[in-house]
Design a protein around this motif. Sequence first.
Motif, PDB file in Angstrom:
ATOM      1  N   ASN A   6       0.823  -1.204   0.000  1.00  0.00           N
ATOM      2  CA  ASN A   6       0.000   0.000   0.000  1.00  0.00           C
ATOM      3  C   ASN A   6       0.861   1.260   0.000  1.00  0.00           C
ATOM      4  OD1 ASN A   6      -2.291  -1.476   0.003  1.00  0.00           O
ATOM      5  ND2 ASN A   6      -2.689  -1.298   2.203  1.00  0.00           N
ATOM      6  N   GLN A   7       1.921   1.218   0.806  1.00  0.00           N
ATOM      7  CA  GLN A   7       2.792   2.395   0.902  1.00  0.00           C
ATOM      8  C   GLN A   7       3.471   2.689  -0.429  1.00  0.00           C
ATOM      9  OE1 GLN A   7       2.829   4.503   3.363  1.00  0.00           O
ATOM     10  NE2 GLN A   7       1.322   3.189   4.328  1.00  0.00           N
ATOM     11  N   SER A   8       3.772   1.625  -1.195  1.00  0.00           N
ATOM     12  CA  SER A   8       4.520   1.841  -2.434  1.00  0.00           C
ATOM     13  C   SER A   8       3.696   2.559  -3.490  1.00  0.00           C
ATOM     14  CB  SER A   8       5.043   0.509  -2.973  1.00  0.00           C
ATOM     15  OG  SER A   8       3.951  -0.338  -3.252  1.00  0.00           O
ATOM     16  N   SER A   9       2.376   2.655  -3.250  1.00  0.00           N
ATOM     17  CA  SER A   9       1.600   3.461  -4.203  1.00  0.00           C
ATOM     18  C   SER A   9       0.763   4.520  -3.466  1.00  0.00           C
ATOM     19  CB  SER A   9       0.718   2.555  -5.065  1.00  0.00           C
ATOM     20  OG  SER A   9      -0.024   1.687  -4.247  1.00  0.00           O
ATOM     21  N   ASN A  10       1.198   4.848  -2.270  1.00  0.00           N
ATOM     22  CA  ASN A  10       0.495   5.850  -1.461  1.00  0.00           C
ATOM     23  C   ASN A  10       0.801   7.273  -1.975  1.00  0.00           C
ATOM     24  OD1 ASN A  10      -0.347   7.618   0.477  1.00  0.00           O
ATOM     25  ND2 ASN A  10       0.703   6.627   2.198  1.00  0.00           N
ATOM     26  N   PRO A  11      -0.229   8.010  -2.406  1.00  0.00           N
ATOM     27  CA  PRO A  11       0.012   9.356  -2.956  1.00  0.00           C
ATOM     28  C   PRO A  11       0.764  10.274  -1.995  1.00  0.00           C
ATOM     29  CG  PRO A  11      -2.301   8.715  -3.175  1.00  0.00           C
ATOM     30  CD  PRO A  11      -1.639   7.637  -2.390  1.00  0.00           C
ATOM     31  N   ILE A  14       4.217   9.279  -2.772  1.00  0.00           N
ATOM     32  CA  ILE A  14       4.634   9.424  -4.163  1.00  0.00           C
ATOM     33  C   ILE A  14       4.755  10.876  -4.613  1.00  0.00           C
ATOM     34  CG2 ILE A  14       3.901   8.938  -6.524  1.00  0.00           C
ATOM     35  CD1 ILE A  14       2.692   6.424  -5.344  1.00  0.00           C
ATOM     36  N   LYS A  15       3.813  11.688  -4.186  1.00  0.00           N
ATOM     37  CA  LYS A  15       3.811  13.073  -4.660  1.00  0.00           C
ATOM     38  C   LYS A  15       5.105  13.803  -4.258  1.00  0.00           C
ATOM     39  CE  LYS A  15       0.735  16.956  -5.126  1.00  0.00           C
ATOM     40  NZ  LYS A  15       1.197  17.932  -4.155  1.00  0.00           N
ATOM     41  N   PRO A  16       5.436  13.785  -2.954  1.00  0.00           N
ATOM     42  CA  PRO A  16       6.699  14.450  -2.609  1.00  0.00           C
ATOM     43  C   PRO A  16       7.918  13.801  -3.257  1.00  0.00           C
ATOM     44  CG  PRO A  16       5.537  13.701  -0.624  1.00  0.00           C
ATOM     45  CD  PRO A  16       4.695  13.314  -1.776  1.00  0.00           C
ATOM     46  N   MET A  17       7.862  12.474  -3.447  1.00  0.00           N
ATOM     47  CA  MET A  17       9.010  11.824  -4.098  1.00  0.00           C
ATOM     48  C   MET A  17       9.154  12.321  -5.532  1.00  0.00           C
ATOM     49  SD  MET A  17       8.961   7.877  -2.813  1.00  0.00           S
ATOM     50  CE  MET A  17      10.563   7.332  -3.346  1.00  0.00           C
ATOM     51  N   LEU A  18       8.031  12.456  -6.189  1.00  0.00           N
ATOM     52  CA  LEU A  18       8.033  12.958  -7.561  1.00  0.00           C
ATOM     53  C   LEU A  18       8.618  14.374  -7.599  1.00  0.00           C
ATOM     54  CD1 LEU A  18       7.012  12.252 -10.457  1.00  0.00           C
ATOM     55  CD2 LEU A  18       4.911  13.436  -9.872  1.00  0.00           C
TER      56      LEU A  18
END
Lengths: 370, 78
Positions: A6-11, A14-18
């Motif tokens: 779940n964490q690996s696709s948690n917005p 993901i958003k800050p990582m992006l």
Amino acid sequence: MREILNQSSNPEIIKPMLELVMEKAEMFKQRFHRKPVFMEVCGSHTHALAKSGIKQALKEYVRLISGPGCPVCVTDQRSIDSMIELSQGENRIICTFGDMMRVPGSKYSLMEERTKGKDVRVLYAPTDAIKIAEDNPEQEIIFLGIGFETTIPILALLMQEAEKKQLTNFSIWMTTKLVRPVLEYLLQSGEVALDGFLLPGHVSIVLGEENYSFLVDDYHISGVIAGFEPAELLSSVQKLVQLAYDGEAKIINDYPSVVTKKGNSAARNLMARYFEECDEAWRGIGTIAKSGLDIKPAYRQFNAKLKFNIKQQEPRKTKCRCGEIIVGKIDPEECPLFGKACTPRKPIGPCMVSDEGSCSAAYLFMRGLG
Amino acid sequence: MCVGVPAKIIEKHEYSAVVDVMGSQTNVGIIFVPEVELGDYVIVHAGQAISIINEQYAKESVVEWRKMVDARNSEPIF
Ligand code: SF4
């Protein structure tokens, strides 16, 4: 484990990582006056990057080029035609992975042959072919052995089972590909300038992290082994940008939960028992020395190429540019047929057929974003 | 062809195992991961388990992502 997935696709992650990747890529741009360029070697990465929207979101920041990692896409047309030709004989059952069914041959596809009544079966688990051989002693069972190092051990397992059961009606048509020789070809040809490789997660399960040290030692280029979930992909791209910014060449295993330093030796041992290196022809490239594995002479009874007399013909010429796409020379949108004469419903080349093909990923997820 | 799905081992035999993938059960070969144990998660490719997922490392990856996110929220990166 579910929580981790779940964490690996948690917005929220993901958003800050992006944004972090974008920020770092901007820094790179300021220092080098261009975007960093990386190649994703694996077709599943191509698909995952497009499907998750990462490729689109990073378009202005990072150039991600699809590489030669889609098995049917890199198989040259002569081999494809020969495999389809196999279905022509009497009393034969052709077993294959799903990807091969719709790949257009010079005359027809396996799907068309099945519609005409030929026995062509798609197997999820290749070992089912052994059972089919036992159940149909009057028929010749031929498995179409396409794939990279993730799949080759499974072909070796088929060999082991066939040997154990002393099958006389089973054989494999091998046209397998190895990752290292094609990476070396790309680096030596110098046709595409790269700042690093996003290395294939599942091929690396078999090969192991250490197998990539040649990239740093011989070519001074980085590679990051990546997983397939959005956070995994972003983490790896971020590491690649950082290494490129620092001018450092390094191999990082960013998928340590499934890839080890040494890889899967049980798989490699089984491969080594039945197969040996051979020259292989790659679509759009030509023959690369020792870039594939074929059945050892001691097991020739299982070698479909020796068992069946298939004459390789000159393939029909098409305007398909898959050959340039798989080495990163052009993007799918640059093919004049893309999205017009060639779509996933009516594919002209393998890159539009396979789920791992760049043209299919671009058509499904990236159209109109250019 | 290459993406494997994490599957949980719920029954182990000599060369095969029953796995649970998101609630549905299926048989996979385990010849490439003979050391696998009940409860382990594996990556399955073309009907064979090819790698045991190391949960510790998987958790550490999540911690690393969170750290990246936190670092980004608090200060410049370079
Ligand atoms: S769009 Fe179709 S014809 Fe063009 S390169 Fe891709 S698969 Fe080939």
